[in-house]
Design a protein around this motif. Structure first.
Motif, PDB file in Angstrom:
ATOM      1  N   GLN A 131       0.799  -1.224   0.000  1.00  0.00           N
ATOM      2  CA  GLN A 131       0.000   0.000   0.000  1.00  0.00           C
ATOM      3  C   GLN A 131       0.836   1.281   0.000  1.00  0.00           C
ATOM      4  O   GLN A 131       0.307   2.367  -0.240  1.00  0.00           O
ATOM      5  CB  GLN A 131      -0.930   0.006   1.214  1.00  0.00           C
ATOM      6  CG  GLN A 131      -1.971  -1.099   1.167  1.00  0.00           C
ATOM      7  CD  GLN A 131      -2.932  -1.067   2.339  1.00  0.00           C
ATOM      8  OE1 GLN A 131      -2.758  -0.316   3.298  1.00  0.00           O
ATOM      9  NE2 GLN A 131      -3.968  -1.886   2.274  1.00  0.00           N
TER      10      GLN A 131
ATOM     11  N   GLU B  96      -6.631   5.263  -1.788  1.00  0.00           N
ATOM     12  CA  GLU B  96      -7.407   4.608  -0.740  1.00  0.00           C
ATOM     13  C   GLU B  96      -8.827   5.144  -0.766  1.00  0.00           C
ATOM     14  O   GLU B  96      -9.050   6.351  -0.889  1.00  0.00           O
ATOM     15  CB  GLU B  96      -6.750   4.893   0.617  1.00  0.00           C
ATOM     16  CG  GLU B  96      -7.378   4.192   1.796  1.00  0.00           C
ATOM     17  CD  GLU B  96      -6.606   4.473   3.094  1.00  0.00           C
ATOM     18  OE1 GLU B  96      -6.783   3.704   4.052  1.00  0.00           O
ATOM     19  OE2 GLU B  96      -5.847   5.455   3.147  1.00  0.00           O
TER      20      GLU B  96
ATOM     21  N   ARG C 198     -12.304   5.539   4.434  1.00  0.00           N
ATOM     22  CA  ARG C 198     -12.424   4.541   5.504  1.00  0.00           C
ATOM     23  C   ARG C 198     -13.255   5.150   6.626  1.00  0.00           C
ATOM     24  O   ARG C 198     -12.872   6.144   7.241  1.00  0.00           O
ATOM     25  CB  ARG C 198     -11.049   4.142   6.031  1.00  0.00           C
ATOM     26  CG  ARG C 198     -10.172   3.516   4.979  1.00  0.00           C
ATOM     27  CD  ARG C 198      -8.822   3.126   5.517  1.00  0.00           C
ATOM     28  NE  ARG C 198      -8.867   1.843   6.203  1.00  0.00           N
ATOM     29  CZ  ARG C 198      -7.797   1.227   6.680  1.00  0.00           C
ATOM     30  NH1 ARG C 198      -6.606   1.782   6.579  1.00  0.00           N
ATOM     31  NH2 ARG C 198      -7.897   0.057   7.276  1.00  0.00           N
TER      32      ARG C 198
END
Length: 465
Positions: free
Chosen positions: A359, A372, A375
């Motif tokens: 990542q 990403e 989240r």
């Protein structure tokens, strides 16, 4: 001729004694979920850590040192082998329901130390499998005392060797018990080269401190736990002095990953880094790392170059004259030249592998963070907004606030190419053990359902007769 043989024998014996005296003992003290900013020597103003601070003052403190994973089991697997845990299929933590563990084909630091003639012991949290074949005694350790996984998991119990000895360990006495076990180990085995791995439960939730430390810090229960851990380090150092082996003992202190920031006051402090445990932002994997080796490592050393948990395996095995496997990829680098002030790490790179995915990647001062999705805050992590590929100069921007991808395109391309080269080495990694467990549980469930079906069928036939 007999006299000559006798003299030769004596000389060999004296040489062996001298070599044994020069071979250092090693103590590796591992905190759990400790934040980068939780120690006085790393800037904490609320936690009193005089013993760990003294350890740093008497040796080398790293500023850019990385845990090999964002959570416990893969981090510990990497420490024990010098390999990113994805190469073993360990991408998640092991649970009391797990029936897998560290693969038997791996060569652990304990096994390498044993081969070099060391007596090995672990006191504390293992978390690399709790079934017998995965436990420490089957993976390079002569003795073991501790909890085989995290203290917040169901049915936490103390084991000695391969046997359960206490089904109800008291959370507020675990640090004390581990410390007493460590002092016993030193008393019993200080007359020969030893490797003591001391992975504490602190500072993992649920937090609890003994009566001597409860309510005594300026940082609530978390500070109490940190300060008791510091006391434990002090007791170990005192014992080394008492036994007159301090000069010949390497002591290392670090943490398995960043703090569990979503726990609020129950979690640690990543400052000045962003995020914590489970994240590949700096707060998730940049951790405290200190080493003292009297007469070898000069005191008051602060190293600002990239180093990582995977480096300890090749470094320490090299120090004791052990053999490093040459039939597999060893990701760690021997940083002995760094410790002795004689050179640099072989490269300045580090891969952020999280839950089986690459990542992020660091090379020198630069770090790429891959895209990403948003989240949403959960049991594990705080809210993290969605982002595209980001590029940071960590030397100038430790908090990862400013994306400089467009400003430094050539540097970005250089680090990206290094990341791609590393990713190619992951093409033959084994299936994730957690997936194997999941598949195994499905198979077990299917077998159970088939057994029920057959039993019912037999019952129906019996009734019809």
């Amino acid at each position: 001729m007999k006299n000559k043989s006798f003299i030769t024998s004596c000389l060999f014996s004296l040489a062996a004694v001298a070599q044994a005296q020069e071979t250092p003992n090693i103590i590796f003290i591992y905190a759990d979920d400790m934040g980068y900013g939780d120690l006085g020597c790393y800037g904490s103003k609320v936690n009193r850590t005089p013993n760990i601070d003294k350890l740093a003052a008497e040796g080398m403190r790293f500023t850019d040192f990385y845990s090999a994973a964002t959570v416990s089991s893969p981090s510990r697997a990497a420490l024990m082998t010098g390999r990113y845990a994805i190469r073993m299929g360990i991408n998640d933590v092991f649970f009391p329901t797990s029936y897998t563990g560290i693969p038997e084909t791996e060569v652990t630091m304990g096994e390498a130390m044993q081969s070099a003639g060391y007596y090995t012991g672990i006191i504390g949290k293992w978390h690399l499998g709790h079934l017998e074949k995965y436990l420490p005694l089957q993976n390079g350790f002569d003795e073991y005392f501790g909890i085989p996984y995290s203290n917040d998991m169901a049915s936490a119990f103390f084991m000695r060797g391969n046997d359960v000895v206490d089904y109800h360990p008291k959370m507020d006495s675990i640090t004390y018990v581990y410390t007493q076990e460590a002092l016993r180990f030193l008393d019993q085995h200080h007359d020969k080269p030893f490797f003591l791995y001391l992975p504490h439960t602190a500072c993992h939730v649920p937090l609890a401190a003994s009566a001597n430390f409860r309510g005594k810090s300026a940082n609530g229960i978390y500070g109490d736990v940190v300060e008791e851990l510091d006391w434990s380090v002090g007791k170990v150092l005192e014992k080394l002095d008492e036994l007159k082996i301090s000069e010949n003992t390497i002591v290392i202190f670090s943490s398995d990953n960043g703090p569990w920031v979503v726990k609020g006051p129950m979690g640690g402090n990543p400052a000045p880094l962003f995020q914590g445990k489970v994240s590949v932002w700096e707060g998730g994997q940049r951790v405290p790392a200190i080493i003292r080796w009297p007469n070898k490592i000069k005191p008051q050393q602060v190293n600002t170059e990239v180093a990582a948990m995977i480096d300890w395996f090749p470094t320490l095995v090299s120090v004791v004259g052990g053999e490093i496997p040459n039939d597999r990829i060893i990701d760690g680098k021997n940083i002995l030249p760094v410790l002795l002030g004689e050179g640099k790490r072989k490269d300045d790179e580090f891969a952020f592998v999280n839950y089986g995915q690459l990542q992020a990647y660091r090379a020198g001062d630069w770090k790429i963070l891959l895209p990403e999705k948003k989240r949403k805050g959960s049991f594990w992590i705080e809210d993290v907004p969605a982002h595209d590929t980001l590029f940071f100069n960590l030397r100038k921007d430790i908090g990862e606030n400013n994306d400089v991808k467009d400003k430094y395109p050539s540097e970005y391309q250089r680090v990206l190419e290094k990341m791609i080269v590393f990713k190619r080495t992951l093409k033959d990694v084994p299936p994730a053990l957690i997936m194997l467990e999941s598949n195994g549980l499905k198979m077990a469930a299917n077998q159970q359902q088939e057994a029920i079906r057959q039993a019912r069928e037999k019952g129906i036939k019996a009734k019809s007769k």
